[in-house]
Motif scaffolding. Structure first.
Motif, PDB file in Angstrom:
ATOM      1  N   ILE A 293      11.101   5.315  -0.021  1.00 51.50           N
ATOM      2  CA  ILE A 293       9.981   4.565   0.549  1.00 51.50           C
ATOM      3  C   ILE A 293      10.337   3.097   0.767  1.00 51.50           C
ATOM      4  O   ILE A 293      10.157   2.560   1.866  1.00 51.50           O
ATOM      5  CB  ILE A 293       8.736   4.664  -0.366  1.00 51.50           C
ATOM      6  CG1 ILE A 293       8.413   6.131  -0.666  1.00 51.50           C
ATOM      7  CG2 ILE A 293       7.562   3.965   0.267  1.00 51.50           C
ATOM      8  CD1 ILE A 293       7.991   6.921   0.551  1.00 51.50           C
TER       9      ILE A 293
ATOM     10  N   ASN B  44      -2.499   3.954   3.986  1.00 58.33           N
ATOM     11  CA  ASN B  44      -1.192   3.835   3.332  1.00 58.33           C
ATOM     12  C   ASN B  44      -0.249   4.988   3.611  1.00 58.33           C
ATOM     13  O   ASN B  44       0.491   5.445   2.741  1.00 58.33           O
ATOM     14  CB  ASN B  44      -1.373   3.684   1.803  1.00 58.33           C
ATOM     15  CG  ASN B  44      -1.974   2.331   1.457  1.00 58.33           C
ATOM     16  OD1 ASN B  44      -1.939   1.410   2.256  1.00 58.33           O
ATOM     17  ND2 ASN B  44      -2.550   2.244   0.271  1.00 58.33           N
TER      18      ASN B  44
ATOM     19  N   GLY C  51       0.811  -1.213   0.000  1.00 61.19           N
ATOM     20  CA  GLY C  51       0.000   0.000   0.000  1.00 61.19           C
ATOM     21  C   GLY C  51       0.846   1.266   0.000  1.00 61.19           C
ATOM     22  O   GLY C  51       0.495   2.260  -0.632  1.00 61.19           O
ATOM     23  N   THR C  52       1.984   1.231   0.706  1.00 58.70           N
ATOM     24  CA  THR C  52       2.835   2.423   0.734  1.00 58.70           C
ATOM     25  C   THR C  52       3.447   2.675  -0.640  1.00 58.70           C
ATOM     26  O   THR C  52       3.652   3.825  -1.039  1.00 58.70           O
ATOM     27  CB  THR C  52       3.964   2.294   1.766  1.00 58.70           C
ATOM     28  OG1 THR C  52       4.772   1.172   1.450  1.00 58.70           O
ATOM     29  CG2 THR C  52       3.405   2.146   3.161  1.00 58.70           C
TER      30      THR C  52
ATOM     31  N   PHE D  85      -6.752   6.147   0.113  1.00 56.89           N
ATOM     32  CA  PHE D  85      -6.972   4.698   0.093  1.00 56.89           C
ATOM     33  C   PHE D  85      -7.770   4.227   1.294  1.00 56.89           C
ATOM     34  O   PHE D  85      -7.784   4.865   2.339  1.00 56.89           O
ATOM     35  CB  PHE D  85      -5.623   3.963   0.098  1.00 56.89           C
ATOM     36  CG  PHE D  85      -4.765   4.242  -1.092  1.00 56.89           C
ATOM     37  CD1 PHE D  85      -3.906   5.334  -1.108  1.00 56.89           C
ATOM     38  CD2 PHE D  85      -4.810   3.413  -2.208  1.00 56.89           C
ATOM     39  CE1 PHE D  85      -3.107   5.599  -2.208  1.00 56.89           C
ATOM     40  CE2 PHE D  85      -4.002   3.662  -3.304  1.00 56.89           C
ATOM     41  CZ  PHE D  85      -3.160   4.750  -3.311  1.00 56.89           C
TER      42      PHE D  85
ATOM     43  N   GLU E  52       1.937   1.864  -3.459  1.00 57.50           N
ATOM     44  CA  GLU E  52       0.837   2.389  -4.270  1.00 57.50           C
ATOM     45  C   GLU E  52       0.629   3.865  -3.995  1.00 57.50           C
ATOM     46  O   GLU E  52       0.380   4.657  -4.912  1.00 57.50           O
ATOM     47  CB  GLU E  52      -0.453   1.646  -3.921  1.00 57.50           C
ATOM     48  CG  GLU E  52      -0.530   0.275  -4.492  1.00 57.50           C
ATOM     49  CD  GLU E  52      -1.959  -0.138  -4.711  1.00 57.50           C
ATOM     50  OE1 GLU E  52      -2.783   0.161  -3.828  1.00 57.50           O
ATOM     51  OE2 GLU E  52      -2.220  -0.733  -5.756  1.00 57.50           O
ATOM     52  N   ALA E  53       0.685   4.216  -2.696  1.00 57.87           N
ATOM     53  CA  ALA E  53       0.501   5.623  -2.339  1.00 57.87           C
ATOM     54  C   ALA E  53       1.570   6.465  -3.015  1.00 57.87           C
ATOM     55  O   ALA E  53       1.298   7.561  -3.519  1.00 57.87           O
ATOM     56  CB  ALA E  53       0.565   5.790  -0.831  1.00 57.87           C
ATOM     57  N   SER E  54       2.786   5.981  -3.025  1.00 58.85           N
ATOM     58  CA  SER E  54       3.871   6.715  -3.656  1.00 58.85           C
ATOM     59  C   SER E  54       3.621   6.859  -5.149  1.00 58.85           C
ATOM     60  O   SER E  54       3.825   7.931  -5.731  1.00 58.85           O
ATOM     61  CB  SER E  54       5.200   5.977  -3.409  1.00 58.85           C
ATOM     62  OG  SER E  54       6.287   6.782  -3.769  1.00 58.85           O
ATOM     63  N   ALA E  55       3.144   5.773  -5.776  1.00 54.43           N
ATOM     64  CA  ALA E  55       2.836   5.839  -7.206  1.00 54.43           C
ATOM     65  C   ALA E  55       1.717   6.837  -7.466  1.00 54.43           C
ATOM     66  O   ALA E  55       1.789   7.645  -8.399  1.00 54.43           O
ATOM     67  CB  ALA E  55       2.458   4.456  -7.722  1.00 54.43           C
ATOM     68  N   ALA E  56       0.687   6.798  -6.627  1.00 55.43           N
ATOM     69  CA  ALA E  56      -0.446   7.702  -6.819  1.00 55.43           C
ATOM     70  C   ALA E  56      -0.024   9.157  -6.677  1.00 55.43           C
ATOM     71  O   ALA E  56      -0.613  10.057  -7.270  1.00 55.43           O
ATOM     72  CB  ALA E  56      -1.557   7.371  -5.825  1.00 55.43           C
ATOM     73  N   LEU E  57       1.037   9.407  -5.885  1.00 60.71           N
ATOM     74  CA  LEU E  57       1.535  10.769  -5.714  1.00 60.71           C
ATOM     75  C   LEU E  57       2.448  11.167  -6.870  1.00 60.71           C
ATOM     76  O   LEU E  57       3.051  12.228  -6.848  1.00 60.71           O
ATOM     77  CB  LEU E  57       2.310  10.881  -4.388  1.00 60.71           C
ATOM     78  CG  LEU E  57       1.457  10.867  -3.123  1.00 60.71           C
ATOM     79  CD1 LEU E  57       2.329  10.615  -1.906  1.00 60.71           C
ATOM     80  CD2 LEU E  57       0.730  12.190  -2.974  1.00 60.71           C
ATOM     81  N   ALA E  58       2.552  10.309  -7.880  1.00 58.48           N
ATOM     82  CA  ALA E  58       3.390  10.569  -9.059  1.00 58.48           C
ATOM     83  C   ALA E  58       4.872  10.610  -8.719  1.00 58.48           C
ATOM     84  O   ALA E  58       5.659  11.250  -9.414  1.00 58.48           O
ATOM     85  CB  ALA E  58       2.961  11.860  -9.769  1.00 58.48           C
ATOM     86  N   VAL E  59       5.273   9.922  -7.646  1.00 55.67           N
ATOM     87  CA  VAL E  59       6.694   9.830  -7.316  1.00 55.67           C
ATOM     88  C   VAL E  59       7.333   8.792  -8.231  1.00 55.67           C
ATOM     89  O   VAL E  59       6.800   7.711  -8.423  1.00 55.67           O
ATOM     90  CB  VAL E  59       6.882   9.408  -5.839  1.00 55.67           C
ATOM     91  CG1 VAL E  59       8.341   9.237  -5.506  1.00 55.67           C
ATOM     92  CG2 VAL E  59       6.237  10.430  -4.924  1.00 55.67           C
ATOM     93  N   GLY E  60       8.482   9.125  -8.827  1.00 61.07           N
ATOM     94  CA  GLY E  60       9.143   8.236  -9.775  1.00 61.07           C
ATOM     95  C   GLY E  60       9.694   6.983  -9.112  1.00 61.07           C
ATOM     96  O   GLY E  60       9.862   6.940  -7.896  1.00 61.07           O
ATOM     97  N   PRO E  61       9.983   5.930  -9.901  1.00 60.16           N
ATOM     98  CA  PRO E  61      10.413   4.646  -9.343  1.00 60.16           C
ATOM     99  C   PRO E  61      11.715   4.732  -8.552  1.00 60.16           C
ATOM    100  O   PRO E  61      11.857   4.081  -7.515  1.00 60.16           O
ATOM    101  CB  PRO E  61      10.577   3.745 -10.564  1.00 60.16           C
ATOM    102  CG  PRO E  61      10.578   4.643 -11.740  1.00 60.16           C
ATOM    103  CD  PRO E  61       9.881   5.890 -11.374  1.00 60.16           C
TER     104      PRO E  61
END
Lengths: 221, 212, 272
Positions: A135, C117, A116-117, C113, A119-128
């Protein structure tokens, strides 16, 4: 009592050996942990050959007994023209062993990061890359800390095997005192106590670190 | 090549030491676990101290103590016995911890349900707890069996003629060098597979026996 | 607040907030979107529109694909077919999606969410500032200032230096809302935001969501909270069996649904 006097006599020599064991432990961990991190990431790489190479190395490093690896680098390597001093062979062998084992521990830590953390990072548009650095890895290291400490204790115990490659660490010193005084039992027990004085309190630290980690990462809900 | 044959000849001894130590450890761990989890506080303390000390020393040190240290009158342990005893005791300490985790993993409710039905403590342990604890413990015990296979290599330091000993002999007397050690290492990796299978089968057999 | 009063308050707020907005701007559009997990289809050929300042609620039985649909909006789930547009960013399932297209989409949408998260190894303040610094490039000072503002807005300014594990579930969710707002998204997506919370605790979160709606934010909310759906949303969509079977004004849909399936679902939910 007689044996206490002997123990006092032998202590300086044994303590020198113990100090050497501790130093070997630290250097091996220093060499092995970063390599272990690289292997952990490599083992999940997208390119197949990178993955296979990493996994092969990890399986060999974990499957081979430490004593065989130690002797491989000290007695075996010279046949290829490269000769290592006993201390060098010791830290290289134990360092590679550390890398193989810790890569699995770190990989376990990475897998245990709550998805989930991520996903949250992805949703915030943080790059890989940022996600990995800020994270994934910080959480993975916190999760892996206790098992890594536990492994450090095992490496410390493995330094006793360096006796077989002429490193004057604790067990080696105890054995030579034994062979000259024939009081093997007494000196080996003293050496054993010195190992225990390091490993047992360290073990309690690991247990406490584990307890604290599970409390901290568990959500309040 | 004769080098490889020399190393291969160490396999039976390696397997013997591994199997014998594991058998001793797996058996001796049972009373140790019971003591560790008994309601009698001094007993728990004793078990705890015992386990901590055993696991606190490197296995090779225990082997040295038993082999070089024990000389009662003219009697001394031979290398193989010393190795099996030493590794057996170390195994008991680690397996007791594994059994304990197995028991702890059981839901509290199992104990309560048994107590509510009036089942005595010993019966509870034997019929309710043990079968389930064994099921949980088998994977960890199998993992331990594999690490024991590797640990058996330290018996070479006191002259036990397993794979590691044979490899060193060959490397130092016949200048076999690097390939001999690589072969020995690979052999341990390969042997881990049948050992894991054997340990899992043994665990399943025990489970079936206990679960009726 | 009656529906007409709140919608005019919303219109005022959004007119005051944005210079270029007109009441009819479409902020989120899904065109013929389809998704399967392996061979099992989740939904086929779904289309929807959410206008600027509008609150769209999606309700329906479990397993209907509501959350999956929402997660397609910011591409956390990938779709096999269809076009997804948020603001001026579009991705087209058929043409393949580049990383920069993904990021463009996600910058315009903030997500909250079901299980919050939050990042457990960072303080509350760091949680809210993190994306501002790494994605928007704000300085630590500017980011922290904005973070405190947002935490104030959700009523948790005093928790800034705590770790998430020391906050209750309701507090964590409000922090999550602040975190999503920190990067100034144009649309906020809520995936069952109160489902993991006690009913009483859920109220604090719903209050924040109402305030957000009143201030003119475009929102898409997947929820089981029927009163929220009825009182706060402008458009109610009912999703069942992989389709949006009914959509429209929430009061109309909930009091007089046209589909039997909707009737069945509402009966189970409203008259327990």
């Amino acid at each position: 009592m007689n044996f206490l006097d002997s123990w006092l006599d032998w202590s300086p020599t044994l303590l020198n050996g113990l100090w050497l064991s501790i130093r070997i432990t630290f250097v091996s961990l220093l060499l092995g942990l970063p390599l272990g991190m690289v292997l952990a990431v490599a083992a999940t790489a997208r390119r197949a050959w990178v993955r296979y190479l990493a996994i092969a190395f990890i399986e060999l490093g974990r499957g081979a007994p430490a004593i065989v690896v130690l002797q491989l680098f000290y007695f075996g390597l010279p046949s290829t023209g490269l000769t290592l001093a006993s201390m060098t062979a010791a830290v290289v062998a134990l360092g590679l062993t550390t890398a193989a084992f810790t890569s699995e521990i770190l990989r376990g830590g990475i897998n245990a990061v709550p998805p989930g953390t991520l996903e949250a990072s992805a949703a915030l548009a943080v790059g890989p890359l940022d996600t990995l650095r800020y994270i994934t890895l910080p959480q993975a290291l916190r999760i892996a800390l206790a098992p890594l400490l536990g492994f450090a204790i095992l490496i410390f115990q493995a330094t006793a095997l360096c006796t077989t490659i002429a490193v004057p660490e604790l067990l080696s010193q105890a054995y030579s005192i034994g062979s000259s005084t024939f009081q093997y039992l007494s000196v080996l027990i003293l050496a054993g106590l010195m190992y225990a004085v390091i490993t047992i309190p360290s073990g309690w630290l690991v247990t406490r670190a584990e307890a604290r980690m599970s409390r901290h990462l568990r959500p309040a809900n | 090549m004769e080098h490889l044959n020399a190393v291969l000849s160490g396999i039976p001894m390696t397997l013997l030491v591994t199997a014998a130590s594991f058998a001793i450890g797996a058996t001796a761990a049972i009373p140790l676990t019971l003591l560790m989890m008994s309601p009698w506080r001094p007993g728990r303390l004793l078990a705890r101290v015992f386990t901590d000390i055993i696991r606190g020393l490197p296995p090779v040190v225990w082997l040295f103590i038993i082999y070089f240290g024990v000389s009662i009158g003219g009697f001394q342990f031979d290398a193989v016995s010393a190795a099996i005893m030493g590794l057996g005791v170390v195994s008991a300490a680690y397996l007791a911890e594994i059994y304990r985790s197995g028991v702890l993993s059981l839901h509290e409710g199992q104990w309560e349900a048994a107590a509510a039905m009036g089942v005595g403590r010993l019966d509870t342990v034997a019929r309710v707890v043990a079968p389930q604890a064994i099921r949980v413990a088998v994977p960890a015990a199998t993992g331990y069996a594999i690490s024991l296979l590797k640990d058996s290599a330290v018996a070479s330091t006191i002259g036990v003629t397993g794979i590691a000993y044979m490899a060193t002999q060959d490397a130092r007397s016949n200048a076999g060098g690097l390939p001999v050690y690589l072969f020995a290492a690979a052999l341990y990796v390969l042997l881990a597979v049948p050992v894991a299978v054997a340990a899992r089968l043994a665990g399943n057999a025990m489970q079936r026996k206990v679960s009726r | 607040m009656s529906n007409e009063a709140s919608s005019s308050a919303r219109a005022l707020a959004s007119a005051a907030d944005s210079v270029t907005s007109q009441g009819g701007d479409v902020m989120v559009r899904l065109d013929g979107v389809s998704k399967s997990f392996g061979n099992a289809p989740v939904f086929r050929d779904v289309s929807l529109e959410v206008k600027r300042g509008e609150v769209a609620a999606i309700i329906g039985p479990s397993g209907a694909g509501k959350s999956t649909l929402l997660r397609c909006v910011n591409a956390l789930e990938s779709c096999e077919a269809g076009r997804i547009t948020v603001g001026d960013a579009t991705i087209s399932a058929g043409d393949g999606v580049t990383r920069s297209q993904l990021l463009a989409l996600r910058r315009r949408a903030g997500m909250v969410f079901q299980h919050f998260n939050l990042f457990p190894h960072m303080t509350v303040l760091e949680n809210v500032s993190f994306a501002q610094r790494r994605v928007l490039g704000r300085s630590r000072k500017a980011a922290d200032e904005r973070s405190r503002e947002l935490l104030e807005r959700v009523g948790l300014a005093e928790r800034a230096d705590y770790y998430p594990s020391r906050c209750s579930g309701g507090q964590q969710q409000r922090i999550a809302i602040a975190r999503a707002l920190a990067t100034d998204p144009e649309v906020m997506l809520f995936d069952e935001p109160t489902s993991a919370l006690d009913p009483e605790v859920g109220l604090e979160v719903l209050a924040v969501m109402r305030e957000l709606a009143d201030s003119g934010m475009t929102m898409m909310v997947v929820t089981h909270e029927m009163s929220f759906a009825r009182d706060v949303s402008d458009q109610l969509m009912v999703m069942a069996d992989g389709q949006i079977i009914e959509r429209g004004d929430p009061h109309e849909v909930m009091t007089d649904p046209s589909q039997a399936r909707t009737r069945k679902f509402l009966h189970a939910v409203l008259e327990r």
